[in-house]
Design a protein around this motif. Structure first.
Motif, mmCIF file in Angstrom:
data_model
loop_
_atom_site.group_PDB
_atom_site.id
_atom_site.type_symbol
_atom_site.label_atom_id
_atom_site.label_comp_id
_atom_site.label_asym_id
_atom_site.label_seq_id
_atom_site.Cartn_x
_atom_site.Cartn_y
_atom_site.Cartn_z
ATOM 1 N N ARG A 447 0.837 -1.209 0.000
ATOM 2 C CA ARG A 447 0.000 0.000 0.000
ATOM 3 C C ARG A 447 0.871 1.258 0.000
ATOM 4 N N ARG A 448 1.975 1.179 0.754
ATOM 5 C CA ARG A 448 2.812 2.375 0.893
ATOM 6 C C ARG A 448 3.448 2.775 -0.439
ATOM 7 N N PHE A 449 3.898 1.796 -1.210
ATOM 8 C CA PHE A 449 4.658 2.133 -2.418
ATOM 9 C C PHE A 449 3.872 1.976 -3.720
ATOM 10 N N GLU A 450 2.642 1.467 -3.596
ATOM 11 C CA GLU A 450 1.865 1.208 -4.814
ATOM 12 C C GLU A 450 1.557 2.510 -5.546
ATOM 13 N N LYS A 451 1.208 3.533 -4.780
ATOM 14 C CA LYS A 451 0.837 4.808 -5.411
ATOM 15 C C LYS A 451 1.986 5.350 -6.257
ATOM 16 N N GLU A 452 3.184 5.199 -5.763
ATOM 17 C CA GLU A 452 4.341 5.714 -6.511
ATOM 18 C C GLU A 452 4.790 4.716 -7.575
ATOM 19 N N GLU A 453 4.029 3.649 -7.742
ATOM 20 C CA GLU A 453 4.317 2.600 -8.719
ATOM 21 C C GLU A 453 5.683 1.964 -8.489
ATOM 22 N N LEU A 454 6.105 1.913 -7.235
ATOM 23 C CA LEU A 454 7.378 1.265 -6.922
ATOM 24 C C LEU A 454 7.158 -0.216 -6.641
ATOM 25 N N VAL A 455 5.928 -0.552 -6.303
ATOM 26 C CA VAL A 455 5.606 -1.941 -5.988
ATOM 27 C C VAL A 455 4.427 -2.382 -6.832
ATOM 28 N N VAL A 456 4.540 -3.565 -7.400
ATOM 29 C CA VAL A 456 3.450 -4.071 -8.242
ATOM 30 C C VAL A 456 2.886 -5.339 -7.609
ATOM 31 N N PRO A 457 1.668 -5.300 -7.113
ATOM 32 C CA PRO A 457 1.090 -6.520 -6.537
ATOM 33 C C PRO A 457 0.631 -7.472 -7.649
#
Lengths: 1012, 151
Positions: A447-457
């Motif tokens: 959740r923390r990094f998804e907005k910045e597109e650093l993490v892709v679930p």
């Protein structure tokens, strides 16, 4: 005009209009070939001349090169500049339209799908330039031959997996042309002939190999080949070969993942991004057995084909792993490369803590780093190792089963997530959704990094009915329509869980419910499902697995049980010794378990791994409690004898065996090691385990020490409320004791109030208020203790408690705070004078100076600070950290009254001592204060120079620093704004705000100090 | 910053050195915004503190803020006095950016007094200071002002 050049077999140069072979003189041919083989780089003339004409003197060879170049240009079509020749270098001009067979060959191989592989092997019409006899060609010739051989074997495996045996045999034939004595290819041929239903031909292949080996090199076939032949000869190999087929194929060309096309495509895209320096982190989640590991294994294979470097680490449930264990494990296969990389000395020293057998602990001089900085330094060392590796080839890091990850691994992941951008590194982690709740660190990370597109679930769902049908058709070799009945039956049982399906099929292969004939399933299962009749199947995955274990020999089953207690990965020697079995017996059991697909060898060091976690879990869960206790105890004792330093694993097994005291002892040792590796949360976990074992009714000194250590750890990771609670529990232990130990009480109270003071800058208002309330409630007890302490001979803990209470009073107490704060601080000074240590006195004076400053007595603050500083100049004052604080205090006192020039002298001194002592945070703070003075004096250029130095230091120790360093960034932003550099100004402003928000949370949580 | 000052975790009767700096900054921002209410409030606080602790930079900033306020209120003589007092301190400290900004205010005052020659001289000094500081936007702004002055 397009030029078509072939280098396989012999040199052919054609243009698309004339189709004539260009006539090139031999010296031009040599030059052309060399340039084409090294077409990605400009080649120095001297290198070319020396390589192509090694026997000539340099001047003559350079002359020959000029003539060859002239011939080459004359022999190629004139409409383009095919060769670029600079004064010192010559390059094949890649931007021109040239079709080159080796280029296409390599590109097709990189694609790695079956069609591309097939196209590639057709381009290989013979060895590279077989009619050219040049020494510099031989390595390249061998490289291409090997690539062709590998491609043929992959195609063989693929066609074997889809039951196209005759096509597969054709590829083996071509592979034998390249390597006539390859036993691996002969083994392929034996299997293929046998699976195709021709046992005689399979045995004939063996005889042919035997004769050939005898004739050519005078040896017999390998034991593995002979075993295969014997298995085929006995006719018992059908089920076994089929069972062997799946894992063996997975290691060659992984069969296409059915029902995972979207996820595979997404991961391939992410790898593409990472290869182009847009590193990323993907989180693959799903229930147990859903295919997460299969997906990452395929990803690793894909990455290898694309020229990347896949590295894998696993987290395990049962072994209480060392801090950072899966990360360190992933680096082990490439540690010999890391040793040669230009890692800074401080990072090598940090790695020496984690891999002492690999990195020699280097002397980095005296360091005065804070716990945060040391931890970040270790994080950096690990990350830098991967990033340096990625400079040669992009890196894929796979961390499996992160639902079992220790806090140290999760912290590291949070640290690296925003740092992957700009690097050629992809991280893919997997976790089981049912093992964690939404508040677990992993979903929070997403959740923390998804907005910045650093993490892709990447969530994995169960297979659909249609995907299930495709997979069963693929496995069974049956036509889709015939496979559907069996597939639907299995789907009803397994609900689309691929691992459950695979285990049921394995079980039926073992019992003969499924037989494999000519590559196709037959037998009772197929017949009954075709006729829509009931098939007796186990009703759960666990039952399926247990049913399989019941078919094992007694020894193999006992070995498997012991291994299941040891963990998903186990060492053969440990399990064997714990069971007291003779080596030969254990080896038989091991081989049986391996052949039947329960376990596989993980590495050559005798480590084995369960094929799937669920197998181990099912076996472990089925053990009776006495049996579990028995194995845990024997494993603990064995590991303690063989690997006495494996505190974490020993603690785990002793605890599971019910050995309380040994569990406490080893948990304490594990906690100490974790602390030494700055894995404070891991340490806290070990300490909590030990405390749980002792129980709340325990009032021993051991429990007191454990609680204090736990609280100290909480403080280090800024969990103030937890720290307060643990300190209070520790106080509870000594409360009723006689005689009363007032010094320990003073120490614990001092730590409680220090926690509150520390949280003033580093916590949100909400968290802060929670600890503040507790501290206010405790004040009467502290006052009572202070009354007693004041009557006692002066003690350093008394001084320290008074100091902390004075500072606390400045900020948080109500009523006559000024009077009380001065009273505490002055009493601290008085006691310190009686103790007679300049160090203790200087700290007490600094507190008094702080109280003066807080109540607006700024000149008085300056005087007292100077007195404290004078003490630090005494010969027995040997504490550079304290000296730095004193210099900063005096400098700040000058700055507070606008005496910036004088202040800078002290800040410069502080910076110098901090640099000598490698106290990075203090050095950054001193530089930031210098920065502030220079800003006030309008000396912007000097200020920006300081900013550059500060940034370099910040990069070596990237802890988020609020206070003066953050403020300095804001001031630089202002200066750039005034100089018209608006973009940079905005960037710095955002950076400064981001640092504040990352520490404090949101503007609503800002306290007065944060606004400043 | 004003929100920060209103946060209640401290309840000092005296101001702290942190507040001291905040008052100086708030007075400066108020003068740039020509916010008379804020100038009155924060310049008083900043000046009190500066006098108490001998903080000459803050004293100069407060002088300049008062100068701006007086000019807006039409008390040109007091404005001139305050701005000159500020300039004197900034000269002593050799803070070129602050000098430039004070000359700019003096230039504006001269313009209001219709003294083009004095305005030109003040703007000229401001220009030199801003050029020294490589403060490009301020340099361009002052050049525009100089251009717009009657010959």
């Amino acid at each position: 005009m397009t030029l078509k050049i072939r280098l396989f077999n012999h040199l052919q140069v054609q243009s698309d209009t004339t189709r004539d072979n260009a006539t090139l003189r031999p010296r031009a041919q040599r030059l052309l070939v060399y340039l084409l083989l090294h077409r990605k780089n400009p080649i120095p003339r001297k290198t070319l001349a020396f390589t192509l004409w090694p026997d000539m003197p340099e001047i003559e060879s350079l002359g020959m090169l000029r003539r060859a170049l002239s011939d080459l240009r004359a022999g190629l079509p004139k409409d383009k500049e095919w060769v670029s020749a600079a004064r010192d270098k010559i390059t094949w001009n890649s931007s021109t339209s040239c079709w080159l067979d080796i280029n296409i060959f390599e590109k097709q191989l990189q694609q790695a799908d079956t069609e591309s592989l097939a196209r590639a092997v057709e381009l290989y019409t013979g060895a590279l330039l077989m009619d050219m006899d040049e020494e510099w060609l031989s390595a390249e010739r061998e490289r291409f031959r090997q690539m062709q051989f590998d491609a043929l074997r992959k195609l063989t495996a693929h066609h074997q997996s889809v039951r196209e045996y005759s096509t597969a045999l054709e590829f083996t034939r071509r592979a034998l042309l390249l390597e006539p004595l390859s036993e691996l290819v002969y083994q392929d041929r034996m299997r293929l002939q046998f699976l195709a239903g021709d046992r005689a031909a399979a045995l004939a292949e063996y005889e042919r190999l035997q004769t050939l080996l005898e004739k050519e090199i005078g040896v017999a076939p390998m034991e593995e080949t002979r075993n295969l032949m014997e298995s085929i000869a006995r006719g018992e190999a059908v089920a076994k070969l089929e069972a062997m087929l799946l894992p063996s194929l997975a290691s060659q060309v992984p069969p296409k993942l059915v029902g995972r096309e979207t996820e595979v495509k997404k991961l391939a895209e992410l790898w593409g991004e990472a290869s182009r320096s847009r590193g990323n982190l993907s989180i693959i989640s799903g229930e147990a057995g859903i295919g997460k590991s299969h997906l990452t294994r395929d990803l690793a294979y894909y990455v290898t084909q694309k020229g990347g470097l896949p590295l894998t680490g696993h987290c395990y449930e049962f072994e209480n792993a060392l801090p950072y264990q899966p990360i360190v494990d992933s680096l082990r296969p490439v540690v010999h490369i890391i040793q040669t990389l230009p890692l800074p000395v401080i990072h090598r020293a940090a790695l020496a803590h984690l891999m002492p057998e690999v990195f020699v602990s280097e002397d980095v001089g005296r360091t005065l780093l804070s716990s945060d900085e040391l931890r970040v330094q270790l994080f950096e060392a690990l990350l830098k190792s991967f990033l340096l590796l990625s400079q040669n080839q992009p890196v894929l890091l796979i961390l499996e089963d992160m639902h079992w990850a220790s806090e140290s691994v999760l912290d590291w992941l949070t640290f690296i997530a925003p740092r992957l951008t700009g690097n050629r590194m992809m991280v893919a982690i997997t976790y089981r959704t049912e093992e964690i709740d939404p508040q677990h660190a992993l979903p929070r990370l997403a959740r923390r990094f998804e907005k910045e597109e650093l993490v892709v679930p990447i969530p994995l769902q169960r297979l659909s009915r249609e995907s299930n049908r495709q997979w069963v058709a693929h496995l069974s070799g049956l036509e889709q329509s015939r496979a559907n009945a069996a597939a639907d039956w299995l789907f009803a049982e397994t609900a689309g869980n691929p691992f459950f399906l695979q285990e049921i099929v394995r079980g039926m292969l073992e019992t003969g419910q499924i037989r494999v004939e000519a590559g196709q399933w037959s037998g009772e299962f197929i017949e009954r499902t075709k006729d829509e009749m009931d098939v007796p199947l186990p009703d759960s995955l666990r039952e399926t697995i247990l049913a399989r274990t019941r078919r094992l020999s007694e020894l193999a089953r006992a070995f498997l049980q012991a291994a299941a207690v040891a963990g998903r990965t186990f060492q053969f020697e440990i399990v064997s010794r714990a069971g007291g079995w003779a080596d030969e017996q254990s080896l038989d059991a091991l081989e049986d378990l391996s052949t039947r697909g329960f376990i596989r060898e993980e590495n050559s060091a005798g480590h084995f791994v369960f094929i799937h976690h669920l197998i181990r879990e099912a076996i472990y869960a089925n053990l009776t409690t006495p049996r579990k206790l028995y194995w845990h105890l024997h494993l603990a004792q064995t590991i303690r004898d063989v690997y006495p330093e494996e505190f974490e694993t020993i603690a785990y097994h002793f605890i599971a065996a019910g050995e309380k005291q040994l569990g406490v002892d080893y948990s304490q040792k594990a906690a100490e090691r974790a602390e030494a590796l700055y894995a404070y949360e891991d340490a806290s976990r070990h300490l909590r385990v030990a405390l749980d074992l002792l129980g709340e009714e325990d009032h021993s000194d051991t429990r007191l020490a454990l609680l204090e250590s736990l609280a100290d750890n909480y403080r280090l990771v800024r969990q103030g409320a937890d720290a307060m609670s643990a300190y209070q529990s520790a106080l509870g232990i000594i409360d009723g004791k006689t005689p009363r130990n007032i010094i320990i009480e003073a120490r614990l109270y001092r730590k409680i109030y220090q926690t509150v003071v520390d949280m003033w800058e580093n916590a949100s208002a909400e968290n802060f208020n929670a600890v503040l309330r507790v501290s206010i409630d405790l004040r009467p007890k502290v006052n009572a203790l202070l009354t007693i302490l004041k009557k006692e001979p002066p003690h350093v803990e008394t001084v320290n408690l008074l100091r902390v209470i004075a500072v606390y009073t400045i900020n948080y107490d109500i009523g006559e705070k000024e009077e009380f704060a001065f009273q505490f601080a002055r009493t601290a000074v008085e006691f310190a004078r009686r103790i007679g240590s300049p160090l203790i006195l200087s700290t007490a004076l600094t507190t008094l100076a702080t109280v003066f400053g807080a109540f607006g007595f700024i000149r008085e603050r300056l005087e007292v600070s100077q007195e404290a500083l004078e003490l630090s100049r005494e010969s027995n004052f040997n504490d550079p950290l304290e000296q730095i604080q004193l210099l900063i205090a005096v400098g700040s006192s000058h700055a507070a009254v606008g005496e910036y020039e004088q202040a800078m002298v002290y800040f410069q001194d502080a910076e110098r001592i901090a640099a000598q002592s490698r106290a990075i945070s203090d050095q950054i703070r001193a530089l930031s204060l210098l920065h502030l003075c220079l800003f006030r004096l309008d000396r912007w250029d000097e200020m920006l120079e300081i900013e550059d130095v500060r940034r370099v230091l910040q990069e070596t120790s990237p802890v988020e620093r609020i206070g003066a360093p953050c403020y300095a960034i804001g001031l630089s932003s202002a200066v750039h704004h005034w100089r018209g550099n608006l973009e940079l100004s905005r960037k710095l402003k955002d950076e400064s705000s981001a640092i504040m928000l990352s520490v404090v949370g949101s503007m609503e949580n800002f306290m007065r100090s944060h606004y400043y | 910053m004003e929100t920060g000052l209103s946060k209640r975790e401290t309840s000092f009767t005296r101001v702290t050195n942190t507040d001291n700096d905040l008052y100086g900054m708030l007075a400066d921002v108020a003068s740039q915004r020509r916010d008379l209410e804020a100038i009155k409030k924060f310049s008083s606080l900043a000046e009190d503190q500066a006098r108490q602790h001998g903080h000459v930079l803050h004293q100069a900033i407060a002088h300049r803020a008062w100068g701006v306020m007086h000019r807006i209120q039409g008390d040109y003589a007091e404005a001139e006095t305050r701005l000159q007092q500020a300039l004197e301190i900034f000269r002593t400290l050799n803070t070129r950016w602050q000098m430039g900004r004070t000359y700019l205010e003096l230039g504006e005052l001269s313009e209001m007094l219709l003294d083009s020659q004095a305005a030109r001289s003040h703007y000229g000094e401001a220009l030199k200071a801003f050029e020294d500081m490589k403060a490009v936007p301020a340099v361009l702004m002052v050049k525009e002002r100089l251009k717009s002055l009657p010959a």
